[in-house]
Design a protein around this motif. Structure first.
Motif, PDB file in Angstrom:
ATOM      1  N   ARG A 275       1.238  -0.843  -0.338  1.00  0.00           N
ATOM      2  CA  ARG A 275      -0.443   0.098  -0.196  1.00  0.00           C
ATOM      3  C   ARG A 275       0.967   1.349  -0.585  1.00  0.00           C
ATOM      4  O   ARG A 275       0.891   2.116   0.773  1.00  0.00           O
TER       5      ARG A 275
ATOM      6  N   LEU B  78       0.439   4.946   2.141  1.00  0.00           N
ATOM      7  CA  LEU B  78       1.138   6.032   2.677  1.00  0.00           C
ATOM      8  C   LEU B  78       1.914   6.859   2.616  1.00  0.00           C
ATOM      9  O   LEU B  78       1.943   7.793   3.292  1.00  0.00           O
TER      10      LEU B  78
ATOM     11  N   ALA C  49      10.493  -1.685   9.899  1.00  0.00           N
ATOM     12  CA  ALA C  49       9.045  -1.072  10.181  1.00  0.00           C
ATOM     13  C   ALA C  49       8.738  -0.748  10.963  1.00  0.00           C
ATOM     14  O   ALA C  49       7.402  -0.032  11.481  1.00  0.00           O
ATOM     15  N   GLU C  50       9.511  -1.069  12.448  1.00  0.00           N
ATOM     16  CA  GLU C  50       8.925  -1.134  14.019  1.00  0.00           C
ATOM     17  C   GLU C  50       9.854   0.443  13.949  1.00  0.00           C
ATOM     18  O   GLU C  50       8.906   1.207  14.900  1.00  0.00           O
TER      19      GLU C  50
ATOM     20  N   ARG D 135       7.255   2.830  12.596  1.00  0.00           N
ATOM     21  CA  ARG D 135       5.544   2.797  13.302  1.00  0.00           C
ATOM     22  C   ARG D 135       5.746   3.706  14.641  1.00  0.00           C
ATOM     23  O   ARG D 135       4.932   4.550  15.265  1.00  0.00           O
ATOM     24  N   ARG D 136       6.937   3.737  14.985  1.00  0.00           N
ATOM     25  CA  ARG D 136       7.395   4.048  16.281  1.00  0.00           C
ATOM     26  C   ARG D 136       6.981   5.572  15.717  1.00  0.00           C
ATOM     27  O   ARG D 136       7.114   6.561  17.134  1.00  0.00           O
TER      28      ARG D 136
ATOM     29  N   GLY E  38       4.226   6.326  13.292  1.00  0.00           N
ATOM     30  CA  GLY E  38       2.122   5.699  13.266  1.00  0.00           C
ATOM     31  C   GLY E  38       2.094   5.218  12.112  1.00  0.00           C
ATOM     32  O   GLY E  38       0.861   4.697  12.193  1.00  0.00           O
ATOM     33  N   LEU E  39       3.315   5.084  11.185  1.00  0.00           N
ATOM     34  CA  LEU E  39       2.519   4.407   9.683  1.00  0.00           C
ATOM     35  C   LEU E  39       2.817   3.057   9.802  1.00  0.00           C
ATOM     36  O   LEU E  39       3.761   2.175  10.120  1.00  0.00           O
ATOM     37  N   GLU E  40       2.037   1.922   9.460  1.00  0.00           N
ATOM     38  CA  GLU E  40       2.057   0.022   8.727  1.00  0.00           C
ATOM     39  C   GLU E  40       2.851   0.282   8.356  1.00  0.00           C
ATOM     40  O   GLU E  40       1.999  -0.629   6.899  1.00  0.00           O
ATOM     41  N   PHE E  41       4.179  -0.085   8.187  1.00  0.00           N
ATOM     42  CA  PHE E  41       5.198  -0.307   7.077  1.00  0.00           C
ATOM     43  C   PHE E  41       6.179  -1.914   7.107  1.00  0.00           C
ATOM     44  O   PHE E  41       5.947  -2.302   7.767  1.00  0.00           O
ATOM     45  N   ALA E  42       5.228  -1.657   5.711  1.00  0.00           N
ATOM     46  CA  ALA E  42       5.501  -3.732   5.452  1.00  0.00           C
ATOM     47  C   ALA E  42       6.096  -3.557   4.216  1.00  0.00           C
ATOM     48  O   ALA E  42       5.759  -3.010   2.959  1.00  0.00           O
TER      49      ALA E  42
ATOM     50  N   PRO F 244       2.015  -8.929   3.464  1.00  0.00           N
ATOM     51  CA  PRO F 244       2.590  -8.155   4.310  1.00  0.00           C
ATOM     52  C   PRO F 244       3.859  -8.443   5.370  1.00  0.00           C
ATOM     53  O   PRO F 244       3.515  -8.923   6.446  1.00  0.00           O
TER      54      PRO F 244
END
Length: 806
Positions: free
Chosen positions: A68, A72, A143-144, A147-148, A151-155, A197
């Motif tokens: 996605r 993003l 990705a962690e 996210r930290r 705030g994105l769900e990156f994969a 993902p």
């Protein structure tokens, strides 16, 4: 930024077009190939003329893509997105290049990478899977962070597929052009789209090639767009239990160990010498698959109380400094690869702390074993001096162990050694060969392929493994296939192709089982399908292609040209094709002989391939265009060399002109070959003559093509008279040839056709038809020269005599 909809130029960073309002994609990063390709890999690619020219390659394709990505990109500032993609591409490039893969293209928010091209790798699927797992771990950490921080769900998801591709030309800037054969690249892209993902999905082809080395979850068959049949899909979940081809064979069940008793005796003698305090070194040299590892395994199984320490050079390990030395050190220190940092530090301090107080060396070992908790302090020593101290400590470690017990150091695949480990083993060998080493109970057992010889090899005992004898090959085949008499033709075909190489035997049988040609179980297989030509397993092809790619460029060119010449290679003909001075060609042939790929035969001035499969792989990896031009050059060289006697080589000339795509020239020589060969081999004569018709179907009609059609059909009738032919087939040939003769208005050709067909009918008992043909032939000869008229009247007289006898 240019709008993709209307072309309007917008300010950098704009999200929507100022003219038409269309959404603008975030800026993508498309680095220049030279900027992301490591120097050593770039040099390897550019040094290979075959990589620049193009070849067929067996590869594993990897696609990686951000899930996605457009969604993003809309949620963050363009500069932030650009920085994120930059971090992503650095991770992707590092993971691919770590295993000597090459990035073929950037796809905006991902990559397409190849393992096995432009430089061939025999373990391309294993490298791709290992790289994918490394990338998944590093991308998970990224990705962690994202996210930290945002705030994105990156994969990122990845897909892999294996197969053959054509590697197109590569420019000096390393820009590459790849064209897929079949659905190789397309299926890899489909695998990526199927992956969850953060997940990795692979085809059955990749899973089969890496079976055991990695853990796969079967997700069943799926219908994919563009695929004519359902595709079996697997999820790559982690490393497997197997680390080497030997372990893979053991997991499937070793075949019977045959034909190496003499070599085992030599190894056991070397061990007895080491036991008595005379250090020994044995270098086992053989082609891939000849049984080096199996021999060493059988030997160490019989060593009894000796302490074994094993290390294997990794195929991708040239850029992993000290990796073989570190593997040996772990064994000598009694610390497994997964041991805790405190346990490793304690083992190092026990070995070096009390009577080896060099903190520089201790820090070096902490760093090499991955347990350093701080940056090494500046030492003031130059790198060479530091490395020398490290090597000496390594030697001390081995000496200490050998003082306590008989020690066997088994090092496999020296041809893949990294330079640092190579230097360490060289120092170890020099020590073991020195007089002061007397009393050390050490046996160094090493394996290598013929193309690599360590500098110390001339001073140690060498074991060169020859192919298995015919008797041993038959024993191995019986053990693998079984002794069912119905399998005899299949065993003969496998034996002829494998030529005493145990791995090739096993891989061919494995391929037959996978294709359903044989059913059952080991030692009790039965035929389930027709025995056609035994296809070359991809595993064997990859091994040989990788070996050929490691040759110096000139030697590879010579080998590939020789592969087009054939199994037997006259040096005079080869020199005409490769256009090298005699001394340069002789030097190249000498190196290929050392590498056990091509060598002299008993016939003066001739070389031959040591193994038929090496010739097959060297031939088939070349692009069709190059093969054709080489075939054409060989044909013309044959004409120049043999001159007026070229007709005696008609079959060979027909073959090379045919493969060169020169249809008319090939038809001429096939026609000659058919007539010359017919008496000794009627079936081959028929094959040549029928090939004439096939070739001429694609050539513009002329008087010459019509004449070739006529004479080749007359030859088929003559062969039928010698070897037998069905009446219906003979009638069809005669009718076709008569139509051609009439179009030619060739009275002589028509007359010869009539006499050939007439004699054929006479032999079949139809003397009336024989007489009618002879009479018509004599009529056609009435206005011809005297000799021809006499010949036709002689045929008529013979026919009349036959009628009279009736």
């Amino acid at each position: 930024m240019s709008c993709p909809s209307c072309g309007h130029e917008n300010p950098a960073g704009a999200r929507f077009c100022n003219d038409c309002g269309a959404h603008l994609a975030a800026p993508t990063i498309t680095p220049e190939p030279r900027s992301y390709t490591p120097r050593h890999l770039a040099e390897k690619i550019l040094a290979s003329q075959s990589a620049l020219r193009g070849e067929r390659k067996l590869v594993t394709v990897l696609f990686a893509d951000v899930v996605r990505s457009m969604e993003l990109a809309e949620r963050v500032d363009p500069e932030e997105w650009h920085r994120l993609l930059d971090r992503l591409f650095r991770i992707l490039a590092g993971g691919v290049h770590r295993y000597e893969g090459t990035i073929n293209q950037y796809t905006g928010d991902g990559i397409m990478a190849l393992f096995g091209a432009p430089i061939a790798h025999e373990d391309h699927a294993q490298r791709a899977c290992a790289a994918a797992l490394d990338l998944a771990r590093e991308l998970g950490a990224l990705a962690e962070d994202v996210r930290r921080e945002s705030g994105l769900e990156f994969a990122v998801r990845m897909g892999l597929n294996s197969g053959e591709v054509v590697v197109g030309r590569i420019g000096d800037d390393l820009r590459m052009d790849y064209t897929a054969q079949g659905h190789v690249v397309g299926l890899a892209a489909r695998m990526q789209q199927l992956a969850p993902p953060g997940g990795i999905t692979v085809t059955e082809q990749t899973a089969r090639l890496a079976e055991g080395f990695f853990d796969f979850l079967d997700r069943g068959e799926q219908n994919l767009k563009g695929a004519s049949a359902p595709v079996r899909v697997f999820e790559l979940r982690g490393p497997g239990q197997i680390r080497s081809r030997l372990e893979s064979s053991r997991a499937r069940g070793f075949s019977r160990f045959v034909g190496r008793e003499h070599e085992l005796g030599l190894l056991e003698r070397a061990l007895r010498e080491a036991q008595s305090g005379r250090p020994a070194i044995v270098l086992v040299t053989a082609d891939p698959g000849a049984g080096k590892s199996r021999l060493c395994h059988e030997f160490v199984e019989r060593t009894g109380g000796a302490a074994l320490h094993y290390a294997r050079a990794l195929s991708h390990g040239r850029m992993l400094p000290f990796h073989v030395m570190v593997a040996l050190a772990r064994g000598l220190l009694d610390v497994a690869e997964g041991a805790s940092s405190p346990a490793v530090r304690d083992a190092l301090r026990r070995s070096f702390g009390s009577d080896h107080s060099d903190p520089i060396v201790l820090d070096f070992w902490f760093d090499l074993l991955g347990v350093s908790d701080r940056a090494p302090a500046p030492s003031g020593l130059d790198p060479e001096a530091r490395r020398d101290r490290l090597f000496r400590s390594f030697l001390d470690l081995i000496r200490a162990r050998a003082r306590r017990e008989l020690t066997v150091l088994w090092v496999e695949d020296l041809h893949w050694l990294d330079p640092a480990s190579e230097a360490a083993l060289e120092m170890l060998a020099e020590h073991l060969l020195a007089p002061e080493s007397a009393g050390s109970r050490i046996l160094l057992l090493a394996t290598t392929r013929p193309e690599y010889r360590p500098v110390w090899s001339p001073r140690v005992e060498g074991l060169a493994l020859a192919p298995l004898t015919p008797q041993d090959s038959r024993t191995l085949l019986d053990d693998c296939l079984g002794s069912d008499p119905m399998l005899a033709p299949l065993r003969a075909k496998i034996d002829a192709r494998a030529r005493g190489n145990p791995l090739f035997v096993e891989e061919m049988i494995r391929s037959l089982v996978e294709r359903g040609v044989v059913l059952g179980e080991r030692r009790a297989y039965r035929l389930a399908g027709p025995i056609e030509e035994i296809t070359l397993p991809e595993t064997v092809q990859a091994v040989l292609a990788s070996r050929i790619d490691r040759l110096p460029d000139r030697d590879k060119e010579v080998l590939q040209a020789a592969a087009v010449v054939g199994r037997d290679v006259p040096v005079e003909l080869l020199r005409a094709v490769v256009d090298l001075p005699a001394p340069a060609l002789a030097a190249s042939l000498a190196r290929l002989s050392t590498a056990e790929l091509l060598g002299p035969t008993e016939s003066p001035g001739e070389h031959a391939f040591r193994h038929p499969l090496a010739q097959e792989v060297a031939y088939r990896t070349q692009l069709l265009e190059r093969r054709r031009s080489t075939h054409a050059a060989i044909a013309r060289a044959l004409l120049a060399i043999h001159g007026p006697a070229a007709a005696t080589h008609a079959a060979l000339l027909a073959h090379h002109f045919d493969e060169a795509g020169e249809r008319l020239e090939a038809a001429r020589w096939h026609e000659q070959a058919g007539r010359r060969i017919a008496r000794s081999d009627p079936a081959d004569g028929v094959r040549h003559c029928r090939r004439v018709t096939t070739l001429l179907a694609a050539v513009p009609e002329s008087r010459e093509t019509l004449m070739l059609e006529l004479t080749s059909r007359i030859a088929l009738l003559e062969i039928g008279r010698l070897a037998g032919i069905e009446a219906r087939d003979a009638q069809d040939l005669f009718d076709e040839a008569r139509a051609v003769a009439e179009r030619l208005h060739d009275r002589a050709g028509h007359a010869f056709l009539l006499t050939s067909y007439g004699r054929l009918r006479g032999l079949a008992g139809d003397v009336g038809q024989y007489l009618a043909c002879a009479e018509r032939a004599a009529e056609l000869a009435d206005t011809s020269d005297a000799a021809f008229e006499f010949e036709m009247r002689s045929v008529l007289a013979h026919a009349q005599l036959g009628v009279g006898l009736l």
